[in-house]
Design a protein around this motif. Structure first.
Motif, PDB file in Angstrom:
ATOM      1  N   ASP A  53       8.919 -53.894 102.700  1.00 51.33           N
ATOM      2  CA  ASP A  53       8.489 -52.178 104.257  1.00 51.33           C
ATOM      3  C   ASP A  53       8.916 -51.626 103.316  1.00 51.33           C
ATOM      4  O   ASP A  53       8.769 -51.399 102.561  1.00 51.33           O
ATOM      5  N   ALA A  54       9.008 -50.774 104.360  1.00 50.52           N
ATOM      6  CA  ALA A  54       8.800 -49.339 103.580  1.00 50.52           C
ATOM      7  C   ALA A  54      10.322 -48.567 103.039  1.00 50.52           C
ATOM      8  O   ALA A  54       9.082 -48.083 101.731  1.00 50.52           O
ATOM      9  N   GLN A  55      10.915 -49.355 102.714  1.00 49.53           N
ATOM     10  CA  GLN A  55      11.723 -48.934 102.001  1.00 49.53           C
ATOM     11  C   GLN A  55      11.461 -49.607 100.647  1.00 49.53           C
ATOM     12  O   GLN A  55      11.624 -48.568  99.622  1.00 49.53           O
ATOM     13  N   ALA A  56      10.650 -50.818 100.785  1.00 46.72           N
ATOM     14  CA  ALA A  56      10.935 -51.439  99.149  1.00 46.72           C
ATOM     15  C   ALA A  56       9.795 -50.538  98.187  1.00 46.72           C
ATOM     16  O   ALA A  56       9.054 -49.993  97.606  1.00 46.72           O
ATOM     17  N   LEU A  57       7.866 -50.512  99.960  1.00 52.77           N
ATOM     18  CA  LEU A  57       7.023 -49.596  99.241  1.00 52.77           C
ATOM     19  C   LEU A  57       7.844 -47.718  98.710  1.00 52.77           C
ATOM     20  O   LEU A  57       6.898 -47.131  97.810  1.00 52.77           O
ATOM     21  N   HIS A  83       4.621 -49.184 107.978  1.00 48.96           N
ATOM     22  CA  HIS A  83       5.315 -49.368 106.466  1.00 48.96           C
ATOM     23  C   HIS A  83       4.448 -48.250 105.707  1.00 48.96           C
ATOM     24  O   HIS A  83       5.023 -48.170 103.938  1.00 48.96           O
ATOM     25  N   LEU A  84       2.970 -47.540 105.527  1.00 56.10           N
ATOM     26  CA  LEU A  84       2.188 -46.598 104.897  1.00 56.10           C
ATOM     27  C   LEU A  84       1.890 -45.370 105.296  1.00 56.10           C
ATOM     28  O   LEU A  84       1.655 -44.422 105.102  1.00 56.10           O
ATOM     29  N   GLN A  85       3.467 -45.321 106.227  1.00 56.09           N
ATOM     30  CA  GLN A  85       2.999 -43.873 106.890  1.00 56.09           C
ATOM     31  C   GLN A  85       3.120 -43.069 105.731  1.00 56.09           C
ATOM     32  O   GLN A  85       2.627 -41.553 105.474  1.00 56.09           O
ATOM     33  N   HIS A  91      -0.937 -37.955 101.755  1.00 52.39           N
ATOM     34  CA  HIS A  91      -3.092 -38.580 101.242  1.00 52.39           C
ATOM     35  C   HIS A  91      -2.228 -39.195  99.832  1.00 52.39           C
ATOM     36  O   HIS A  91      -3.448 -38.963  99.502  1.00 52.39           O
ATOM     37  N   ILE A  92      -2.703 -40.502  99.461  1.00 54.58           N
ATOM     38  CA  ILE A  92      -2.060 -41.357  98.743  1.00 54.58           C
ATOM     39  C   ILE A  92      -3.477 -42.742  99.220  1.00 54.58           C
ATOM     40  O   ILE A  92      -2.545 -42.769 100.348  1.00 54.58           O
ATOM     41  N   ALA A  93      -4.064 -43.276  98.588  1.00 56.41           N
ATOM     42  CA  ALA A  93      -4.588 -43.584  99.319  1.00 56.41           C
ATOM     43  C   ALA A  93      -4.253 -45.871  98.876  1.00 56.41           C
ATOM     44  O   ALA A  93      -3.565 -45.232  97.668  1.00 56.41           O
ATOM     45  N   VAL A  94      -4.012 -46.248  99.738  1.00 55.54           N
ATOM     46  CA  VAL A  94      -3.322 -48.162  99.840  1.00 55.54           C
ATOM     47  C   VAL A  94      -4.410 -48.905  99.877  1.00 55.54           C
ATOM     48  O   VAL A  94      -5.000 -48.508 101.025  1.00 55.54           O
ATOM     49  N   GLU A  95      -4.718 -49.665  98.671  1.00 56.89           N
ATOM     50  CA  GLU A  95      -5.244 -50.627  99.059  1.00 56.89           C
ATOM     51  C   GLU A  95      -4.255 -52.195  98.852  1.00 56.89           C
ATOM     52  O   GLU A  95      -3.283 -51.703  97.383  1.00 56.89           O
ATOM     53  N   CYS A  96      -4.603 -53.038  99.568  1.00 54.84           N
ATOM     54  CA  CYS A  96      -4.121 -54.360  99.090  1.00 54.84           C
ATOM     55  C   CYS A  96      -5.058 -55.165  99.113  1.00 54.84           C
ATOM     56  O   CYS A  96      -6.346 -55.579  99.438  1.00 54.84           O
TER      57      CYS A  96
END
Length: 129
Positions: A53-57, A83-85, A91-96
């Motif tokens: 979740d957002a907290q873990a991230l 969870h990526l807000q 402005h950080i890119a996130v890739e799964c």
């Protein structure tokens, strides 16, 4: 999967990965972890992917990355967009991607001098015992 050795100035290099361990600088780690070119956190997250979740991230933000690679184990899984807000706002890119793909991509991006952080889950942590 064994990854090729790359000689560079970076402190941390991923040498190999399978469902049981991630090998960093020739040392195997059997837990999920966060890695950047100069930092390693082995006490990040131990739950199932579905509980991420957002907290873990949020702990990833402390690394001040440009790009975040989320390794989801042997299967590609995605994090719920809500969870990526915090990443989007910064402005950080996130890739799964799978953990193996995230490890390969991490080595490539750090060799290019990018400020990348990989949060890597091992498959053994994703399924109930």
């Amino acid at each position: 999967m064994k990854l090729h050795l790359h000689n560079s100035e970076q402190q941390y290099q991923i040498n190999g990965v399978d469902s049981q361990a991630i090998t960093i600088n020739q040392q195997p780690y059997t837990q999920s972890l966060i890695i950047s070119d100069d930092s390693l956190s082995t006490d990040w997250f131990s739950g199932a992917w579905e509980t991420l979740d957002a907290q873990a991230l949020a702990s990833i933000l402390a690394f001040k990355p440009e790009v975040v690679l989320l390794g989801s184990g042997d299967k590609q899984r995605f994090v719920h967009p809500k969870h990526l807000q915090a990443f989007l706002a910064a402005h950080i890119a996130v890739e799964c991607m799978t953990t193996a793909a995230a490890c390969r991509t991490f080595n490539i991006l750090t060799a290019e001098g990018r400020k990348v952080v990989a949060a890597l889950l091992l498959e053994k942590h994703l399924t109930p015992p």
